[in-house]
Design a protein around this motif. Structure first.
Motif, PDB file in Angstrom:
ATOM      1  N   THR A 276       0.825  -1.210   0.000  1.00  0.00           N
ATOM      2  CA  THR A 276       0.000   0.000   0.000  1.00  0.00           C
ATOM      3  C   THR A 276       0.859   1.260   0.000  1.00  0.00           C
ATOM      4  O   THR A 276       0.580   2.219  -0.735  1.00  0.00           O
ATOM      5  CB  THR A 276      -0.921   0.000   1.243  1.00  0.00           C
ATOM      6  N   CYS A 277       1.927   1.257   0.835  1.00  0.00           N
ATOM      7  CA  CYS A 277       2.815   2.422   0.897  1.00  0.00           C
ATOM      8  C   CYS A 277       3.466   2.668  -0.465  1.00  0.00           C
ATOM      9  O   CYS A 277       3.528   3.813  -0.947  1.00  0.00           O
ATOM     10  CB  CYS A 277       3.900   2.197   1.951  1.00  0.00           C
ATOM     11  N   THR A 278       3.957   1.615  -1.098  1.00  0.00           N
ATOM     12  CA  THR A 278       4.593   1.747  -2.411  1.00  0.00           C
ATOM     13  C   THR A 278       3.609   2.314  -3.425  1.00  0.00           C
ATOM     14  O   THR A 278       3.944   3.225  -4.206  1.00  0.00           O
ATOM     15  CB  THR A 278       5.095   0.364  -2.894  1.00  0.00           C
ATOM     16  N   ALA A 279       2.381   1.789  -3.397  1.00  0.00           N
ATOM     17  CA  ALA A 279       1.357   2.259  -4.337  1.00  0.00           C
ATOM     18  C   ALA A 279       1.063   3.739  -4.107  1.00  0.00           C
ATOM     19  O   ALA A 279       0.902   4.512  -5.069  1.00  0.00           O
ATOM     20  CB  ALA A 279       0.091   1.425  -4.173  1.00  0.00           C
ATOM     21  N   LEU A 280       1.001   4.154  -2.839  1.00  0.00           N
ATOM     22  CA  LEU A 280       0.728   5.563  -2.522  1.00  0.00           C
ATOM     23  C   LEU A 280       1.842   6.467  -3.037  1.00  0.00           C
ATOM     24  O   LEU A 280       1.579   7.535  -3.603  1.00  0.00           O
ATOM     25  CB  LEU A 280       0.578   5.729  -1.012  1.00  0.00           C
ATOM     26  N   VAL A 281       3.094   6.046  -2.844  1.00  0.00           N
ATOM     27  CA  VAL A 281       4.235   6.854  -3.308  1.00  0.00           C
ATOM     28  C   VAL A 281       4.192   6.992  -4.829  1.00  0.00           C
ATOM     29  O   VAL A 281       4.335   8.094  -5.376  1.00  0.00           O
ATOM     30  CB  VAL A 281       5.560   6.198  -2.849  1.00  0.00           C
ATOM     31  N   VAL A 282       3.956   5.896  -5.531  1.00  0.00           N
ATOM     32  CA  VAL A 282       3.893   5.916  -7.000  1.00  0.00           C
ATOM     33  C   VAL A 282       2.761   6.823  -7.471  1.00  0.00           C
ATOM     34  O   VAL A 282       2.917   7.646  -8.382  1.00  0.00           O
ATOM     35  CB  VAL A 282       3.710   4.474  -7.545  1.00  0.00           C
ATOM     36  N   LEU A 283       1.601   6.699  -6.790  1.00  0.00           N
ATOM     37  CA  LEU A 283       0.435   7.502  -7.148  1.00  0.00           C
ATOM     38  C   LEU A 283       0.711   8.988  -6.943  1.00  0.00           C
ATOM     39  O   LEU A 283       0.359   9.842  -7.777  1.00  0.00           O
ATOM     40  CB  LEU A 283      -0.763   7.065  -6.303  1.00  0.00           C
TER      41      LEU A 283
ATOM     42  N   TRP B  70       0.680  11.741  -9.806  1.00  0.00           N
ATOM     43  CA  TRP B  70      -0.247  12.864  -9.658  1.00  0.00           C
ATOM     44  C   TRP B  70       0.511  14.186  -9.838  1.00  0.00           C
ATOM     45  O   TRP B  70       0.073  15.083 -10.548  1.00  0.00           O
ATOM     46  CB  TRP B  70      -0.891  12.775  -8.274  1.00  0.00           C
ATOM     47  N   GLY B  71       1.661  14.294  -9.188  1.00  0.00           N
ATOM     48  CA  GLY B  71       2.478  15.512  -9.269  1.00  0.00           C
ATOM     49  C   GLY B  71       2.953  15.772 -10.679  1.00  0.00           C
ATOM     50  O   GLY B  71       2.968  16.910 -11.148  1.00  0.00           O
ATOM     51  N   SER B  72       3.320  14.737 -11.398  1.00  0.00           N
ATOM     52  CA  SER B  72       3.843  14.922 -12.765  1.00  0.00           C
ATOM     53  C   SER B  72       2.753  15.325 -13.751  1.00  0.00           C
ATOM     54  O   SER B  72       2.990  16.038 -14.712  1.00  0.00           O
ATOM     55  CB  SER B  72       4.538  13.643 -13.240  1.00  0.00           C
ATOM     56  N   VAL B  73       1.518  14.887 -13.484  1.00  0.00           N
ATOM     57  CA  VAL B  73       0.405  15.205 -14.384  1.00  0.00           C
ATOM     58  C   VAL B  73      -0.077  16.632 -14.176  1.00  0.00           C
ATOM     59  O   VAL B  73      -0.271  17.385 -15.133  1.00  0.00           O
ATOM     60  CB  VAL B  73      -0.760  14.216 -14.173  1.00  0.00           C
ATOM     61  N   PHE B  74      -0.254  17.025 -12.904  1.00  0.00           N
ATOM     62  CA  PHE B  74      -0.854  18.341 -12.628  1.00  0.00           C
ATOM     63  C   PHE B  74       0.166  19.451 -12.374  1.00  0.00           C
ATOM     64  O   PHE B  74      -0.164  20.594 -12.317  1.00  0.00           O
ATOM     65  CB  PHE B  74      -1.820  18.214 -11.445  1.00  0.00           C
ATOM     66  N   ASN B  75       1.400  19.117 -12.140  1.00  0.00           N
ATOM     67  CA  ASN B  75       2.465  20.114 -11.990  1.00  0.00           C
ATOM     68  C   ASN B  75       3.612  19.746 -12.924  1.00  0.00           C
ATOM     69  O   ASN B  75       4.668  19.307 -12.476  1.00  0.00           O
ATOM     70  CB  ASN B  75       2.969  20.163 -10.552  1.00  0.00           C
ATOM     71  N   PRO B  76       3.392  19.904 -14.247  1.00  0.00           N
ATOM     72  CA  PRO B  76       4.457  19.509 -15.176  1.00  0.00           C
ATOM     73  C   PRO B  76       5.709  20.343 -14.971  1.00  0.00           C
ATOM     74  O   PRO B  76       5.628  21.500 -14.582  1.00  0.00           O
ATOM     75  CB  PRO B  76       3.840  19.750 -16.559  1.00  0.00           C
ATOM     76  N   VAL B  77       6.832  19.754 -15.241  1.00  0.00           N
ATOM     77  CA  VAL B  77       8.115  20.444 -15.083  1.00  0.00           C
ATOM     78  C   VAL B  77       8.210  21.557 -16.120  1.00  0.00           C
ATOM     79  O   VAL B  77       7.939  21.341 -17.301  1.00  0.00           O
ATOM     80  CB  VAL B  77       9.258  19.429 -15.286  1.00  0.00           C
TER      81      VAL B  77
END
Lengths: 176, 117
Positions: B60-67, B71-78
């Motif tokens: 669950t922790c791994t899944a949360l980190v990946v998610l 999420w950050g890469s989709v809504f806060n693009p570099v």
């Protein structure tokens, strides 16, 4: 684990063979027991392996008896059985060579005694047989035997006592 | 007491017979038992039941980190500007010493001064 299994495999086979009277099925039961022990309990403390191993074996033998009972009932119902299928005529006389004995007369006596012992053990009620083999042969105490057989300590004492009385009565010609 | 002794003697005799029967098992049976043992030892032990919650928590922790990262890469693009310019590659691959870059301002001033004079 290898050493432990090597140390118990032959005795386990004898217990299974005495309990069910079928050589191949006894081997299968011992193999199933080994696999289950490795699969489920290999990480446990080594001191726990013996009671766990014999508990699995005990359950396997009990399951075998149940399956066999149901099979015989079906055969009887389907009128496909004969008296030989019921196991009444099964003769568990062993064909065990004993090279340590040189005197032919002594060898014959020992073979007869062994055959009588096997027959007597084989015909004991299952729980008496298991209580006797686990307590007298494997050396488990009452509490351990009760855990293996999943019954009370009082029940183990009763089965064990009855087994000894029955065996002594049947083997009095050999060992008075 | 006598009865108990007789019982013990009887048990000892039974044990002796059973032990001798084990020692005298035929070679075929012994070989099959050894083969069964080797096959059993090849089985992979299953994870004990008490470790299941730990496994679930780790997953669950791994899944949360990946998610979260996704999420950050989709809504806060570099932003493009945050990517180092290509010409900076020259700095990275050049063989000049760090002292040279530290004194770069001085060399610039010196060049301007020479041109002025």
């Amino acid at each position: 684990m290898d050493q432990f299994l090597a140390g118990v495999e032959r005795r386990a086979f004898r217990i299974a063979h005495l309990a069910i009277g079928d050589h191949d099925d006894a081997l299968d039961l011992v193999q199933d027991t080994m696999i289950k022990l490795v699969e489920r309990y290999a990480r446990r403390e080594e001191s726990e392996w013996a009671p766990l191993f014999y508990r699995i074996l005990h359950n396997r033998i009990r399951d075998w008896h149940r399956r066999n009972w149901i099979r015989r009932r079906w055969r009887a119902w389907l009128s496909l059985n004969s008296s030989s299928d019921l196991g009444d005529s099964h003769d568990p006389l062993p064909e065990i060579p004993d090279p340590a004995v040189s005197d032919p007369g002594d060898k014959v006596d020992r073979t007869r005694a062994m055959a009588a012992l096997e027959t007597a053990l084989h015909h004991l009620p299952f729980r008496q047989q298991q209580a006797f083999l686990l307590r007298a042969w494997e050396g488990f105490d009452v509490a351990q035997t009760a855990k293996i057989m999943e019954c009370s300590e009082g029940s183990v004492k009763t089965h064990y006592s009855r087994a000894i009385h029955a065996l002594r009565a049947q083997l009095k010609d050999y060992w008075p | 007491m006598k009865h108990h002794d007789a019982e013990q003697t009887f048990i000892e005799l039974v044990k002796q017979h059973l032990n001798s029967s084990v020692e005298c098992l035929d070679a075929s049976t012994v070989a099959r038992l050894q083969r069964a043992r080797q096959e059993a030892l090849l089985v992979n032990p299953k994870r004990p039941f008490w470790l299941w919650p730990v496994s679930w928590a780790a997953t669950t922790c791994t899944a949360l980190v990946v998610l979260t990262l996704w999420w950050g890469s989709v809504f806060n693009p570099v932003e493009i500007g945050s990517i180092p310019p290509v010409e900076d590659i020259d700095l990275l691959v050049s063989t000049e010493t760090f002292d040279f870059y530290e004194d770069l301002d001085f060399y610039g001033w010196l060049a301007e001064h020479d041109q002025a004079s």
